[in-house]
Scaffold this motif. Structure first.
Motif, short mmCIF file in Angstrom:
data_model
loop_
_atom_site.label_atom_id
_atom_site.label_comp_id
_atom_site.label_asym_id
_atom_site.label_seq_id
_atom_site.Cartn_x
_atom_site.Cartn_y
_atom_site.Cartn_z
N ALA A 77 -86.90 -55.01 11.97
CA ALA A 77 -88.16 -54.10 13.08
C ALA A 77 -88.51 -53.71 13.84
O ALA A 77 -88.40 -52.37 13.87
CB ALA A 77 -89.20 -54.17 12.34
N SER A 79 -85.95 -55.28 5.86
CA SER A 79 -86.71 -55.07 6.48
C SER A 79 -86.58 -53.17 7.40
O SER A 79 -87.63 -52.49 8.14
CB SER A 79 -87.06 -55.55 8.30
OG SER A 79 -85.75 -55.74 8.11
N TYR A 81 -88.96 -50.11 7.83
CA TYR A 81 -89.75 -49.38 8.94
C TYR A 81 -88.46 -48.20 9.53
O TYR A 81 -89.43 -47.47 10.40
CB TYR A 81 -88.88 -50.40 10.13
CG TYR A 81 -89.94 -51.56 9.43
CD1 TYR A 81 -91.17 -51.79 10.38
CD2 TYR A 81 -89.94 -53.05 9.48
CE1 TYR A 81 -92.42 -52.82 10.02
CE2 TYR A 81 -90.49 -54.13 9.41
CZ TYR A 81 -91.81 -54.23 9.92
OH TYR A 81 -93.35 -54.59 10.02
#
Length: 299
Positions: A187, A214, A218
């Protein structure tokens, strides 16, 4: 932990296998519907069972009401012992940090909670030492309070005290997850790249699809995978565009005027520096997060 002595030593009274009420049966069904399928999954994560934790907590509270007083006291003492063990672990971590060394491994080596605990270096445990101390003090203090209520024949207040001991522990877990998050999520890398990719550029990730979950969530732009097998990472068809690149394709993009960002493990940074500098004089390590670094052809 608190109901465990009663479940083991007085299981007929606590579990009541011949007198299961509707409330007990409902909670058992809740837990079974979630837990049993997990036994047959080929790949399963620890957090897949989170949906049944609430049911187990409710059942544990009901089991506590049926536990004899002496075994309630044993359960409260067990909670206090766990607190003392955590305090000892915090003390050991403080003393062992100078004698033991270690670094995080690659992200793919910590995709379950157990493997992550084995992969954590001593320095990470030392950073979590205040959290262990807070949790240990909470367990010891509230176990003493629970023992007081047990001896006063106030079983419900004892259960509330033991439940309250988990409040500091739960908050400490949140803090611990926040501190170790960069080692399990990309992230921070996505937050760094999002404003820089708004005006153009290309992001590339060297690693399997599972490790980039992830980043997919993001990052606001598409990115490519480097040195990955398309048949393994995308077995259900071909992507609309070619998102799988080899090293030669990466070097070709590196020579373009647009910014290029390559996300690699720290252990691979030296390799890529040699590959890039053997052809170009433009190589910058612009960011890092956990065990990953971001390489770029521009500052």
């Amino acid at each position: 932990m608190a109901p465990l002595p009663g479940i083991i030593l007085a299981w007929r009274r606590v579990l009541r296998p011949r007198e299961i009420s509707f409330a007990d049966g409902l909670l058992f069904c809740w837990m079974g519907v979630i837990f049993v399928p997990l036994l047959f999954l080929g790949q399963r994560q620890d957090y897949y069972s989170m949906s049944m934790w609430s049911a187990f907590a409710l059942w544990a509270a009901m089991a506590w009401d049926r536990t004899p007083q002496s075994l309630r006291a044993a359960g409260a003492v067990a909670v206090g012992v766990i607190g003392l063990i955590l305090a000892g672990g915090a003390l050991f971590a403080a003393r062992a940090t100078r004698a033991l060394n270690g670094t995080w491994g690659v992200m793919d080596a910590r995709w379950t909670a157990w493997r992550a605990l084995n992969d954590m270096p001593v320095s990470a445990w030392v950073a979590l030492r205040p959290i262990l101390v807070i949790t240990a003090v909470s367990f010891v203090f509230f176990s003493i309070v629970a023992l007081y209520f047990i001896f006063k024949q106030r079983g419900k207040l004892a259960a509330i005290a033991l439940a309250a001991s988990m409040i500091p522990a739960g908050l400490s877990m949140v803090v611990g997850v926040a501190k170790t998050a960069p080692y399990f999520s990309l992230a921070d890398v996505a937050r760094y790249l999002n404003p820089r990719l708004e005006t153009g550029g290309h992001a590339m990730f060297e690693g399997p699809l599972d490790d980039s979950s992830s980043l997919i969530f993001y990052l606001n732009r598409r990115f490519s995978f480097v040195n990955q097998n398309p048949r393994k990472e995308a077995p259900m068809g071909t992507p609309a565009i070619d998102i799988f690149l080899d090293e030669q394709a990466v070097l070709d993009k590196w020579d373009q005027p647009n910014p290029v960002y390559l996300i690699v493990e720290q252990s691979r940074a030296d390799y890529w520096r040699e590959r890039v500098t053997s052809r170009f004089h433009v190589y910058h390590q612009v960011s890092s997060s956990g065990t990953y670094v971001v390489l770029s052809n521009q500052l």
